[in-house]
Design a protein around this motif. Structure first.
Motif, short mmCIF file in Angstrom:
data_model
loop_
_atom_site.label_atom_id
_atom_site.label_comp_id
_atom_site.label_asym_id
_atom_site.label_seq_id
_atom_site.Cartn_x
_atom_site.Cartn_y
_atom_site.Cartn_z
N SER A 143 0.84 -1.20 0.00
CA SER A 143 0.00 0.00 0.00
C SER A 143 0.87 1.25 0.00
O SER A 143 0.58 2.24 -0.69
N SER A 190 -9.71 -1.11 -3.92
CA SER A 190 -10.11 -2.34 -4.59
C SER A 190 -9.80 -2.33 -6.08
O SER A 190 -9.77 -3.37 -6.72
N ILE A 248 -6.99 -0.78 -7.34
CA ILE A 248 -5.55 -0.69 -7.53
C ILE A 248 -5.00 -2.07 -7.88
O ILE A 248 -5.32 -3.06 -7.22
N HIS A 249 -4.18 -2.12 -8.91
CA HIS A 249 -3.57 -3.40 -9.31
C HIS A 249 -2.07 -3.23 -9.28
O HIS A 249 -1.51 -2.37 -9.95
N SER A 295 -4.79 -6.25 -5.81
CA SER A 295 -4.82 -5.12 -4.89
C SER A 295 -3.95 -5.46 -3.68
O SER A 295 -3.68 -6.64 -3.42
#
Length: 341
Positions: free
Chosen positions: A94, A110, A112-113, A167
């Protein structure tokens, strides 16, 4: 593993503790990942603030290997209970996403890849993949993350990359399940030759010169992903010598098992056994080879018996031989392709 951490990083060793016959949730896991030098800076933070905060929030021990001139990758090591290691990796990922200019902070978590490249012992890959790929499929379905395992071992090591994509939360869930698998089958990780980025290596399978490796031995105080250090292979007070294993006290001998793909066994044995005889002579270790594959992977088990130093040399020579054979085969395939063109 050897002390290679930045000044801010703590050592990953823990005080001796009793080992139960089967791992419990409190057993300690060491999980390594390959990160870029830039990402390593984010993980450590200014004056070590980020890594200190991570330890405080999760209770893990975390460190990043030192900067090596000309090398653009470093190894992140996180040690602690499985759930804490998973939480730490979730926070780290993160943090990396937030620090990346290409991923705006306004994005929904949710959506974010991203990805993290875990370093997993080759001998433990079967544990994660499972029979017919059922285990890896279950981990992917349960976590929402995608996992891609490299086919080849990294240079001068017996570790492979497992890239976990998704994620940060999905990756964290996958890492927790991966960690459980590693603890359940921790004995398979013994004898792992740890990968260390060095020279002009870009973790793409290029061979590098110089012994940039470590050998794992029986875990003195924790279950781990094949992680170990030269210093922990000998009990305190054990004599250390480069003499052949046959001249050493029995108490100082170590047994290590490694799996070798069946199609590569011939190149290690050599014509009339010349190669393996030379490796035995140079290392001083006794090396025996199983006559048949030990499981459905079709790999053959090599058993190495000797002093920690002799075994380390034997492993280095064995994997040098494997690297040479891989290079030879790649060169032959390229030559054949050119002839066809």
């Amino acid at each position: 593993m050897p002390s290679e951490s930045s000044p801010q990083a703590e050592p990953t060793s823990s005080p001796p503790q009793s080992r139960s016959p089967s791992p419990s949730p409190r057993d300690t896991l060491t999980l390594r990942a390959l990160v870029s030098t830039k990402d390593a800076g984010v993980i450590i933070g200014k004056a070590g603030k980020n890594v200190a905060d991570l330890r405080e929030q999760t209770g893990v021990k975390a460190g990043v290997t030192k900067v090596i001139p000309g090398v653009h990758e470093r190894v992140l090591t996180v040690t602690g209970p499985v759930d804490s290691v998973a939480k730490a990796y979730t926070l780290i990922i993160s943090q990396l996403v937030a620090a990346s200019s290409s991923s705006p902070l306004t994005s929904s978590p949710s959506t974010i890849h991203t990805a993290i490249r875990l370093l997993i012992s080759h001998n433990l890959m079967g544990t994660i993949i499972g029979r017919n790929g059922l285990k890896i499929k279950a981990i992917q379905d349960g976590s929402g993350a995608r996992m891609v395992a490299s086919k080849d071992m990294l240079p001068q090591s017996t570790e492979r990359i497992v890239e976990v994509q998704g994620s940060p939360e999905a990756i964290g869930r996958a890492i927790e399940e991966i960690g459980k698998c590693l603890l359940e089958d921790w004995e398979r990780g013994l004898g792992t030759v740890l990968f260390h980025p060095a020279g002009d290596d870009r973790s793409s399978g290029n061979r590098r010169s110089g012994p940039g490796y470590s050998i794992s031995g029986p875990p003195a105080s924790r279950r781990s992903n094949g992680d170990g250090a030269r210093g922990r292979q000998s009990p305190p007070g054990s004599p250390t010598s480069q003499s052949p294993a046959s001249t050493q006290p029995a108490a100082n001998l170590r047994t290590q098992n490694i799996s070798i793909p069946s199609d590569m066994v011939g190149c290690i044995i050599g014509r009339s056994g010349t190669k393996i005889t030379e490796i035995r002579r140079l290392s001083g270790s006794k090396i025996s080879i199983a006559k048949a594959p030990h499981d459905e992977t079709g790999e053959r088990m090599f058993t190495i018996i000797g002093t920690p130093e002799a075994n380390e040399k034997a492993l280095f020579l064995l994997y040098n031989q494997l690297e040479s054979e891989k290079e030879r085969r790649v060169g032959r395939e390229q030559q054949q392709a050119e002839l066809q063109d």
